[in-house]
Write a protein that holds these residues in place. Structure first.
Motif, PDB file in Angstrom:
ATOM      1  N   PHE A  18      24.465  56.350  51.149  1.00 56.40           N
ATOM      2  CA  PHE A  18      24.835  54.936  51.121  1.00 56.40           C
ATOM      3  C   PHE A  18      25.830  54.591  52.230  1.00 56.40           C
ATOM      4  O   PHE A  18      25.893  53.428  52.653  1.00 56.40           O
ATOM      5  CB  PHE A  18      25.414  54.562  49.762  1.00 56.40           C
ATOM      6  CG  PHE A  18      25.568  53.074  49.555  1.00 56.40           C
ATOM      7  CD1 PHE A  18      24.470  52.295  49.229  1.00 56.40           C
ATOM      8  CD2 PHE A  18      26.806  52.458  49.700  1.00 56.40           C
ATOM      9  CE1 PHE A  18      24.607  50.922  49.055  1.00 56.40           C
ATOM     10  CE2 PHE A  18      26.947  51.094  49.521  1.00 56.40           C
ATOM     11  CZ  PHE A  18      25.838  50.319  49.196  1.00 56.40           C
ATOM     12  N   THR A  19      26.591  55.559  52.708  1.00 59.72           N
ATOM     13  CA  THR A  19      27.542  55.281  53.795  1.00 59.72           C
ATOM     14  C   THR A  19      26.825  54.876  55.079  1.00 59.72           C
ATOM     15  O   THR A  19      27.440  54.274  55.968  1.00 59.72           O
ATOM     16  CB  THR A  19      28.436  56.497  54.072  1.00 59.72           C
ATOM     17  OG1 THR A  19      27.613  57.603  54.487  1.00 59.72           O
ATOM     18  CG2 THR A  19      29.228  56.900  52.835  1.00 59.72           C
ATOM     19  N   ASP A  20      25.544  55.202  55.192  1.00 57.28           N
ATOM     20  CA  ASP A  20      24.778  54.852  56.385  1.00 57.28           C
ATOM     21  C   ASP A  20      24.021  53.537  56.235  1.00 57.28           C
ATOM     22  O   ASP A  20      23.234  53.173  57.119  1.00 57.28           O
ATOM     23  CB  ASP A  20      23.773  55.967  56.705  1.00 57.28           C
ATOM     24  CG  ASP A  20      24.448  57.276  57.064  1.00 57.28           C
ATOM     25  OD1 ASP A  20      25.541  57.231  57.651  1.00 57.28           O
ATOM     26  OD2 ASP A  20      23.882  58.348  56.746  1.00 57.28           O
ATOM     27  N   THR A  21      24.225  52.837  55.124  1.00 53.61           N
ATOM     28  CA  THR A  21      23.452  51.623  54.886  1.00 53.61           C
ATOM     29  C   THR A  21      23.769  50.539  55.905  1.00 53.61           C
ATOM     30  O   THR A  21      24.925  50.377  56.331  1.00 53.61           O
ATOM     31  CB  THR A  21      23.701  51.099  53.455  1.00 53.61           C
ATOM     32  OG1 THR A  21      22.805  50.030  53.180  1.00 53.61           O
ATOM     33  CG2 THR A  21      25.129  50.611  53.286  1.00 53.61           C
ATOM     34  N   ARG A  22      22.728  49.815  56.294  1.00 57.06           N
ATOM     35  CA  ARG A  22      22.869  48.669  57.198  1.00 57.06           C
ATOM     36  C   ARG A  22      22.090  47.507  56.570  1.00 57.06           C
ATOM     37  O   ARG A  22      20.875  47.389  56.767  1.00 57.06           O
ATOM     38  CB  ARG A  22      22.315  48.989  58.584  1.00 57.06           C
ATOM     39  CG  ARG A  22      23.094  50.076  59.311  1.00 57.06           C
ATOM     40  CD  ARG A  22      22.490  50.344  60.700  1.00 57.06           C
ATOM     41  NE  ARG A  22      23.248  51.319  61.432  1.00 57.06           N
ATOM     42  CZ  ARG A  22      23.098  52.638  61.326  1.00 57.06           C
ATOM     43  NH1 ARG A  22      22.199  53.125  60.481  1.00 57.06           N
ATOM     44  NH2 ARG A  22      23.824  53.467  62.061  1.00 57.06           N
ATOM     45  N   PRO A  23      22.767  46.653  55.811  1.00 60.42           N
ATOM     46  CA  PRO A  23      22.064  45.586  55.073  1.00 60.42           C
ATOM     47  C   PRO A  23      21.159  44.728  55.937  1.00 60.42           C
ATOM     48  O   PRO A  23      20.121  44.250  55.472  1.00 60.42           O
ATOM     49  CB  PRO A  23      23.220  44.777  54.474  1.00 60.42           C
ATOM     50  CG  PRO A  23      24.340  45.771  54.336  1.00 60.42           C
ATOM     51  CD  PRO A  23      24.216  46.671  55.524  1.00 60.42           C
ATOM     52  N   ASP A  42      17.616  46.004  55.943  1.00 58.64           N
ATOM     53  CA  ASP A  42      16.960  46.211  54.655  1.00 58.64           C
ATOM     54  C   ASP A  42      15.960  45.105  54.348  1.00 58.64           C
ATOM     55  O   ASP A  42      16.215  43.930  54.639  1.00 58.64           O
ATOM     56  CB  ASP A  42      17.991  46.258  53.529  1.00 58.64           C
ATOM     57  CG  ASP A  42      18.776  47.565  53.495  1.00 58.64           C
ATOM     58  OD1 ASP A  42      18.186  48.599  53.837  1.00 58.64           O
ATOM     59  OD2 ASP A  42      19.958  47.525  53.116  1.00 58.64           O
ATOM     60  N   PRO A  43      14.840  45.444  53.701  1.00 59.07           N
ATOM     61  CA  PRO A  43      13.950  44.403  53.174  1.00 59.07           C
ATOM     62  C   PRO A  43      14.611  43.695  52.008  1.00 59.07           C
ATOM     63  O   PRO A  43      15.543  44.228  51.373  1.00 59.07           O
ATOM     64  CB  PRO A  43      12.711  45.192  52.722  1.00 59.07           C
ATOM     65  CG  PRO A  43      13.201  46.595  52.502  1.00 59.07           C
ATOM     66  CD  PRO A  43      14.330  46.806  53.466  1.00 59.07           C
ATOM     67  N   SER A  44      14.125  42.508  51.688  1.00 57.62           N
ATOM     68  CA  SER A  44      14.785  41.681  50.679  1.00 57.62           C
ATOM     69  C   SER A  44      14.783  42.330  49.300  1.00 57.62           C
ATOM     70  O   SER A  44      15.713  42.139  48.518  1.00 57.62           O
ATOM     71  CB  SER A  44      14.119  40.308  50.611  1.00 57.62           C
ATOM     72  OG  SER A  44      12.746  40.435  50.260  1.00 57.62           O
ATOM     73  N   PHE A 103      20.746  46.456  45.677  1.00 56.85           N
ATOM     74  CA  PHE A 103      21.415  47.756  45.617  1.00 56.85           C
ATOM     75  C   PHE A 103      22.636  47.741  46.543  1.00 56.85           C
ATOM     76  O   PHE A 103      22.621  48.239  47.659  1.00 56.85           O
ATOM     77  CB  PHE A 103      20.457  48.888  45.992  1.00 56.85           C
ATOM     78  CG  PHE A 103      20.968  50.243  45.568  1.00 56.85           C
ATOM     79  CD1 PHE A 103      20.823  50.659  44.255  1.00 56.85           C
ATOM     80  CD2 PHE A 103      21.604  51.079  46.459  1.00 56.85           C
ATOM     81  CE1 PHE A 103      21.298  51.902  43.850  1.00 56.85           C
ATOM     82  CE2 PHE A 103      22.079  52.324  46.070  1.00 56.85           C
ATOM     83  CZ  PHE A 103      21.927  52.734  44.757  1.00 56.85           C
ATOM     84  N   ASN A 104      23.706  47.141  46.023  1.00 58.62           N
ATOM     85  CA  ASN A 104      24.967  47.093  46.753  1.00 58.62           C
ATOM     86  C   ASN A 104      25.898  48.188  46.235  1.00 58.62           C
ATOM     87  O   ASN A 104      25.502  49.055  45.452  1.00 58.62           O
ATOM     88  CB  ASN A 104      25.604  45.705  46.606  1.00 58.62           C
ATOM     89  CG  ASN A 104      25.726  45.285  45.150  1.00 58.62           C
ATOM     90  OD1 ASN A 104      25.744  46.118  44.239  1.00 58.62           O
ATOM     91  ND2 ASN A 104      25.798  43.986  44.908  1.00 58.62           N
ATOM     92  N   GLU A 105      27.142  48.158  46.649  1.00 61.66           N
ATOM     93  CA  GLU A 105      28.079  49.213  46.247  1.00 61.66           C
ATOM     94  C   GLU A 105      28.301  49.212  44.740  1.00 61.66           C
ATOM     95  O   GLU A 105      28.403  50.276  44.110  1.00 61.66           O
ATOM     96  CB  GLU A 105      29.417  49.030  46.970  1.00 61.66           C
ATOM     97  CG  GLU A 105      30.376  50.196  46.743  1.00 61.66           C
ATOM     98  CD  GLU A 105      31.633  50.083  47.583  1.00 61.66           C
ATOM     99  OE1 GLU A 105      32.314  51.111  47.785  1.00 61.66           O
ATOM    100  OE2 GLU A 105      31.943  48.962  48.049  1.00 61.66           O
ATOM    101  N   ALA A 106      28.365  48.023  44.145  1.00 63.37           N
ATOM    102  CA  ALA A 106      28.543  47.951  42.694  1.00 63.37           C
ATOM    103  C   ALA A 106      27.361  48.587  41.957  1.00 63.37           C
ATOM    104  O   ALA A 106      27.535  49.296  40.957  1.00 63.37           O
ATOM    105  CB  ALA A 106      28.712  46.493  42.256  1.00 63.37           C
ATOM    106  N   GLU A 107      26.150  48.360  42.466  1.00 64.19           N
ATOM    107  CA  GLU A 107      24.969  48.952  41.829  1.00 64.19           C
ATOM    108  C   GLU A 107      24.950  50.468  42.000  1.00 64.19           C
ATOM    109  O   GLU A 107      24.524  51.192  41.096  1.00 64.19           O
ATOM    110  CB  GLU A 107      23.702  48.323  42.420  1.00 64.19           C
ATOM    111  CG  GLU A 107      22.418  48.742  41.736  1.00 64.19           C
ATOM    112  CD  GLU A 107      22.310  48.273  40.300  1.00 64.19           C
ATOM    113  OE1 GLU A 107      21.590  48.938  39.517  1.00 64.19           O
ATOM    114  OE2 GLU A 107      22.943  47.258  39.940  1.00 64.19           O
TER     115      GLU A 107
END
Length: 492
Positions: free
Chosen positions: A348-353, A356-358, A363-367
């Motif tokens: 998740f540290t590599d995520t780039r919103p 991302d597809p819609s 799936f954010n940090e809270a999720e």
């Protein structure tokens, strides 16, 4: 008549066991069977208390009664209850895969989605199952899904999965596409809007609107389109079918949910969209965890991971790792659960919103915190209400709750995690805190329509009353839930 032969009959111990645990009376079970039979179009079925008594005494009912009883008990207990586990004989053995072993070809996929969505809209009743719909699990589910990875034969009509560029069923393929770029973009943005409504309001409010939109898109797919347009239409179809399945799951229509998600996976293959297919498999995995089939859930997740390993974004990969942890937790595989949790966090540290597809935007940090906290919580249950795992779950679940607090879009997630935190408080023997969290969840539940949220609130409250029923806060909570969120006879 709905009765089979009664020779040499003995009391049906299996059916009796499920019946006693359900808490239903004979009259209530008879009413539910009749209601479900009418929904299936089996108007000849007319059951009463004496008929139910004879089933319990060993009489074998004819179809569709065994299948109806299987569905009713499956919904009541939140797990797959096959006909055989009820001590009943089905009229015939379905082929391997049953309702999920479908042809992987574009025209057939379009036809099946069109027919299924049309039937759903026409019947328009709670508990819609289709003509012969039943839950699939184990090899009957996993083996057909593995064919998602099989390359499409080049001998098809062309396009995505051999049909996206070619004509739809019954069309000669000579008409040009009548869809403009603006219309395609509107279809795609409408799907995004439906997902936002689902997150905010639950699956019960807009499900039929999604099914209706899905049916309209399948009508478009039966026309001729250029390959690129066909792929986009299949992608929209897959997204809508997945959402229809998810909403059906949220309101407790488990067989319907599974069928929509299977059809969505077929459409995703036609679109050539492996990440979307992996996401659909992850939704099927969540359903299997809910139905207490963690081994099936793990198989589906591994299939999703393998099929999208080179194409999914970091966010999607992190989500798949988190669900892998959930499956391992429910199997009691402690070390593998911990490894999957760490993999989810690291990925998740590599995520780039922006990439991302819609459909993965939820799936954010809270999720992420929510999934990992539920994994620890589930480990605590599997380990016999272990306080050690509960203490691991507590701070992570609090992060999830605080991450969703004030979020006006993800209201259902907020409610679910409040209930999750309440369950952790109960594991830590903190009933007053559990009651307060459940009250907060109840306040959110009244604003949305999600039977999944309602069921979890009821379940957590029952646990609190069972373990701490003499405390005023718990007594008040039980009275509140009985008044504002009573048990329903039929899952909506």
């Amino acid at each position: 008549m709905t009765v089979g032969g009664a020779a040499d009959k003995q009391p049906n111990a299996q059916l009796n066991s499920w019946f006693v645990r359900s808490g239903w009376s004979k009259g209530e079970l008879a009413r539910q069977v009749n209601r479900r039979a009418r929904q299936l179009g089996a108007h000849h079925v007319s059951t009463d208390t004496s008929r139910v008594r004879r089933w319990l005494d060993g009489e074998q009912p004819r179809e569709p009664i065994p299948r109806i009883l299987s569905e009713l008990f499956s919904e009541r207990f939140g797990c797959v209850v096959p006909v055989e586990d009820l001590g009943l004989r089905p009229a015939h053995q379905p082929p391997a895969g049953g309702d999920v072993d479908l042809p992987w070809a574009g025209p057939q996929t379009v036809e099946m989605i069109s027919e299924f969505s049309r039937s759903d809209l026409m019947l328009g009743r709670r508990g819609f199952l289709g003509a012969s719909l039943a839950l699939s699990a184990g090899p009957a589910l996993i083996e057909p899904m593995q064919r998602w990875l099989v390359p499409t034969s080049p001998s098809g009509a062309g396009g995505a999965g051999g049909s996206a560029a070619g004509p739809g069923p019954g069309h000669p393929g000579t008409r040009p596409s009548r869809l403009s770029e603006q219309e395609l973009e509107l279809l795609e943005s409408t799907t995004v809007m439906f997902r936002q409504w689902d997150n905010q309001c639950g699956g019960g409010l807009r499900r039929k609107a999604v099914v209706g939109q899905l049916h309209e898109v399948t009508d478009l797919l039966q026309e001729s389109h250029p390959e690129a347009v066909g792929r986009r239409l299949y992608r929209v179809t897959a997204d809508l079918a997945a959402l229809a399945g998810w909403m059906s799951y949220d309101v407790g229509l488990q067989p319907t949910a599974q069928k929509y998600m299977v059809l969505a996976l077929h459409a995703a293959k036609e679109a050539g969209d492996r990440p979307l297919g992996a996401f659909i498999l992850s939704s099927m995995s969540r359903q299997m965890i809910h139905l207490d089939r963690p081994e099936d859930a793990l198989e589906l997740i591994h299939l999703a991971q393998y099929g999208s390993r080179d194409t999914a974004t970091a966010t999607t990969q992190a989500m798949l790792y988190a669900l892998e942890a959930r499956a391992y937790a429910n199997m009691g595989q402690v070390n593998k659960c911990h490894r999957a949790v760490r993999a989810a966090e690291d990925t998740f540290t590599d995520t780039r919103p922006g990439e991302d597809p819609s459909w993965i935007s939820f799936f954010n940090e809270a999720e992420l915190h929510a999934e990992n906290a539920h994994s620890y919580r589930d480990l605590a249950y599997v380990a016999g209400r272990s306080p050690a795992y509960a203490s691991l779950a507590h701070p992570v679940m609090e992060k999830a709750v605080e991450g969703f607090r004030g979020d006006t879009v993800h209201q259902r997630a907020f409610a679910l995690n409040l209930v999750g935190l309440a369950s952790v408080h109960l594991l830590e023997r903190e009933p007053e805190a559990a009651a307060e969290c459940t009250r907060q969840a109840m306040a959110v539940a009244t604003r949305i329509r999600s039977e999944r949220v309602n069921t979890r609130i009821r379940k957590t409250t029952r646990t609190a009353v069972r373990d701490f029923g003499d405390l005023p806060a718990v007594v008040e909570l039980g009275e509140l839930i009985s008044r504002e969120l009573p048990e329903v006879a039929e899952t909506a």
